[in-house]
Design a protein around this motif. Structure first.
Motif, PDB file in Angstrom:
ATOM      1  N   VAL A   8       0.834  -1.203   0.000  1.00  0.00           N
ATOM      2  CA  VAL A   8       0.000   0.000   0.000  1.00  0.00           C
ATOM      3  C   VAL A   8       0.870   1.255   0.000  1.00  0.00           C
ATOM      4  CG1 VAL A   8      -1.675   1.332   1.352  1.00  0.00           C
ATOM      5  CG2 VAL A   8      -1.983  -1.138   1.067  1.00  0.00           C
ATOM      6  N   ALA A   9       1.943   1.261   0.788  1.00  0.00           N
ATOM      7  CA  ALA A   9       2.827   2.431   0.851  1.00  0.00           C
ATOM      8  C   ALA A   9       3.465   2.714  -0.509  1.00  0.00           C
ATOM      9  CB  ALA A   9       3.914   2.234   1.906  1.00  0.00           C
ATOM     10  N   GLU A  10       3.857   1.658  -1.219  1.00  0.00           N
ATOM     11  CA  GLU A  10       4.454   1.833  -2.545  1.00  0.00           C
ATOM     12  C   GLU A  10       3.439   2.402  -3.538  1.00  0.00           C
ATOM     13  OE1 GLU A  10       7.619  -1.691  -3.173  1.00  0.00           O
ATOM     14  OE2 GLU A  10       5.563  -2.364  -2.783  1.00  0.00           O
ATOM     15  N   ILE A  11       2.216   1.924  -3.448  1.00  0.00           N
ATOM     16  CA  ILE A  11       1.163   2.393  -4.345  1.00  0.00           C
ATOM     17  C   ILE A  11       0.889   3.872  -4.099  1.00  0.00           C
ATOM     18  CG2 ILE A  11      -1.264   2.113  -5.004  1.00  0.00           C
ATOM     19  CD1 ILE A  11      -0.917  -0.862  -4.019  1.00  0.00           C
ATOM     20  N   ALA A  12       0.774   4.251  -2.825  1.00  0.00           N
ATOM     21  CA  ALA A  12       0.520   5.654  -2.484  1.00  0.00           C
ATOM     22  C   ALA A  12       1.648   6.545  -2.980  1.00  0.00           C
ATOM     23  CB  ALA A  12       0.347   5.804  -0.977  1.00  0.00           C
ATOM     24  N   ALA A  13       2.878   6.075  -2.824  1.00  0.00           N
ATOM     25  CA  ALA A  13       4.026   6.866  -3.276  1.00  0.00           C
ATOM     26  C   ALA A  13       4.013   7.031  -4.788  1.00  0.00           C
ATOM     27  CB  ALA A  13       5.331   6.201  -2.827  1.00  0.00           C
ATOM     28  N   GLU A  14       3.693   5.964  -5.503  1.00  0.00           N
ATOM     29  CA  GLU A  14       3.659   6.028  -6.964  1.00  0.00           C
ATOM     30  C   GLU A  14       2.541   6.945  -7.458  1.00  0.00           C
ATOM     31  OE1 GLU A  14       4.847   5.412 -10.787  1.00  0.00           O
ATOM     32  OE2 GLU A  14       5.882   4.705  -8.997  1.00  0.00           O
ATOM     33  N   LEU A  15       1.380   6.882  -6.804  1.00  0.00           N
ATOM     34  CA  LEU A  15       0.254   7.743  -7.189  1.00  0.00           C
ATOM     35  C   LEU A  15       0.446   9.178  -6.723  1.00  0.00           C
ATOM     36  CD1 LEU A  15      -2.855   5.523  -6.379  1.00  0.00           C
ATOM     37  CD2 LEU A  15      -1.929   6.076  -8.621  1.00  0.00           C
ATOM     38  N   ASP A  16       1.322   9.354  -5.740  1.00  0.00           N
ATOM     39  CA  ASP A  16       1.542  10.669  -5.140  1.00  0.00           C
ATOM     40  C   ASP A  16       0.262  11.191  -4.498  1.00  0.00           C
ATOM     41  OD1 ASP A  16       3.381  12.484  -4.361  1.00  0.00           O
ATOM     42  OD2 ASP A  16       3.551  13.506  -6.286  1.00  0.00           O
ATOM     43  N   LEU A  17      -0.423  10.290  -3.792  1.00  0.00           N
ATOM     44  CA  LEU A  17      -1.652  10.611  -3.073  1.00  0.00           C
ATOM     45  C   LEU A  17      -1.492  10.214  -1.610  1.00  0.00           C
ATOM     46  CD1 LEU A  17      -4.424   9.315  -5.499  1.00  0.00           C
ATOM     47  CD2 LEU A  17      -4.011  11.693  -4.858  1.00  0.00           C
ATOM     48  N   PRO A  18      -2.275  10.818  -0.726  1.00  0.00           N
ATOM     49  CA  PRO A  18      -2.230  10.399   0.679  1.00  0.00           C
ATOM     50  C   PRO A  18      -2.587   8.919   0.817  1.00  0.00           C
ATOM     51  CG  PRO A  18      -3.472  12.435   0.445  1.00  0.00           C
ATOM     52  CD  PRO A  18      -3.203  11.928  -0.945  1.00  0.00           C
ATOM     53  N   VAL A  19      -2.010   8.263   1.813  1.00  0.00           N
ATOM     54  CA  VAL A  19      -2.259   6.841   2.039  1.00  0.00           C
ATOM     55  C   VAL A  19      -3.747   6.598   2.280  1.00  0.00           C
ATOM     56  CG1 VAL A  19      -1.807   4.898   3.597  1.00  0.00           C
ATOM     57  CG2 VAL A  19       0.073   6.368   2.863  1.00  0.00           C
ATOM     58  N   SER A  20      -4.415   7.490   2.994  1.00  0.00           N
ATOM     59  CA  SER A  20      -5.843   7.301   3.282  1.00  0.00           C
ATOM     60  C   SER A  20      -6.664   7.263   1.994  1.00  0.00           C
ATOM     61  CB  SER A  20      -6.362   8.398   4.208  1.00  0.00           C
ATOM     62  OG  SER A  20      -6.171   9.670   3.616  1.00  0.00           O
ATOM     63  N   VAL A  21      -6.349   8.118   1.041  1.00  0.00           N
ATOM     64  CA  VAL A  21      -7.042   8.135  -0.250  1.00  0.00           C
ATOM     65  C   VAL A  21      -6.723   6.847  -1.008  1.00  0.00           C
ATOM     66  CG1 VAL A  21      -7.194   9.298  -2.494  1.00  0.00           C
ATOM     67  CG2 VAL A  21      -7.116  10.652  -0.385  1.00  0.00           C
ATOM     68  N   THR A  22      -5.476   6.433  -0.984  1.00  0.00           N
ATOM     69  CA  THR A  22      -5.060   5.211  -1.676  1.00  0.00           C
ATOM     70  C   THR A  22      -5.785   3.997  -1.112  1.00  0.00           C
ATOM     71  OG1 THR A  22      -2.905   6.213  -2.071  1.00  0.00           O
ATOM     72  CG2 THR A  22      -3.053   3.824  -2.324  1.00  0.00           C
ATOM     73  N   LYS A  23      -5.947   3.935   0.195  1.00  0.00           N
ATOM     74  CA  LYS A  23      -6.660   2.808   0.809  1.00  0.00           C
ATOM     75  C   LYS A  23      -8.115   2.769   0.357  1.00  0.00           C
ATOM     76  CE  LYS A  23      -3.986   2.365   5.071  1.00  0.00           C
ATOM     77  NZ  LYS A  23      -4.058   2.467   6.555  1.00  0.00           N
ATOM     78  N   ILE A  24      -8.740   3.917   0.207  1.00  0.00           N
ATOM     79  CA  ILE A  24     -10.121   3.971  -0.274  1.00  0.00           C
ATOM     80  C   ILE A  24     -10.202   3.427  -1.696  1.00  0.00           C
ATOM     81  CG2 ILE A  24     -12.014   5.529  -0.925  1.00  0.00           C
ATOM     82  CD1 ILE A  24     -11.109   7.294   1.493  1.00  0.00           C
ATOM     83  N   LEU A  25      -9.265   3.838  -2.542  1.00  0.00           N
ATOM     84  CA  LEU A  25      -9.247   3.381  -3.933  1.00  0.00           C
ATOM     85  C   LEU A  25      -9.012   1.876  -4.009  1.00  0.00           C
ATOM     86  CD1 LEU A  25      -7.187   6.287  -5.528  1.00  0.00           C
ATOM     87  CD2 LEU A  25      -9.675   5.972  -5.549  1.00  0.00           C
ATOM     88  N   ILE A  26      -8.107   1.369  -3.184  1.00  0.00           N
ATOM     89  CA  ILE A  26      -7.847  -0.077  -3.146  1.00  0.00           C
ATOM     90  C   ILE A  26      -9.093  -0.821  -2.695  1.00  0.00           C
ATOM     91  CG2 ILE A  26      -6.541  -1.892  -1.956  1.00  0.00           C
ATOM     92  CD1 ILE A  26      -4.146   0.145  -1.968  1.00  0.00           C
ATOM     93  N   GLY A  27      -9.785  -0.277  -1.698  1.00  0.00           N
ATOM     94  CA  GLY A  27     -11.036  -0.878  -1.236  1.00  0.00           C
ATOM     95  C   GLY A  27     -12.082  -0.952  -2.340  1.00  0.00           C
ATOM     96  N   ASP A  28     -12.168   0.103  -3.153  1.00  0.00           N
ATOM     97  CA  ASP A  28     -13.088   0.100  -4.302  1.00  0.00           C
ATOM     98  C   ASP A  28     -12.768  -1.058  -5.236  1.00  0.00           C
ATOM     99  OD1 ASP A  28     -14.152   2.470  -3.316  1.00  0.00           O
ATOM    100  OD2 ASP A  28     -13.145   3.743  -4.810  1.00  0.00           O
TER     101      ASP A  28
END
Length: 129
Positions: free
Chosen positions: A73-93
């Motif tokens: 998850v941390a790698e994905i957030a870094a690559e997207l350049d988005l907050p981790v909380s937003v990235t977790k929501i997208l992953i949940g979707d």
């Protein structure tokens, strides 16, 4: 991809915080609370018999592309350049759509502890945020 906060002085008059709010459809927390920074996400090939569902945002598609190889998850957030909380929501979707799977790191499952390589990868990902 530029960082979403780089647009503090937007030429089009749009608030820079609108984009994360928009891509999460106003949600501020993921449905699941067990996604951690080191949770591993992997893309699943779409089931052709299942209806397509709603249209994916560009960030959803970027996650699917990046997670063809398992990624934390941390790698994905870094690559997207988005907050981790937003990235977790997208992953949940994506998980709800059956497009990704999530699991704890294999090293943590086998040994009861974390692998130093994984910790370094997470640290590097966080530094890129």
């Amino acid at each position: 991809m530029n960082h979403w906060t780089d647009r503090l002085e937007s030429d089009d008059g749009e608030d820079p915080l609108v984009r994360p709010y928009t891509i999460t459809r106003g949600r501020t927390a993921p449905r699941r609370d067990d996604l951690t920074l080191i949770t591993v996400v992997t893309t699943v090939e779409p089931d052709e018999t299942r209806p397509a569902g709603r249209r994916l945002e560009p960030e959803h598609r970027a996650i699917l592309e990046q997670c063809r190889e398992p990624a934390a998850v941390a790698e994905i957030a870094a690559e997207l350049d988005l907050p981790v909380s937003v990235t977790k929501i997208l992953i949940g979707d994506l998980e709800a759509l059956g497009r990704v799977t999530t699991r704890p790191p294999l090293a943590a499952e086998r040994s009861g502890g974390l692998n130093l390589e994984i910790l370094q990868a997470v640290r590097d990902g966080l530094q890129r945020l």
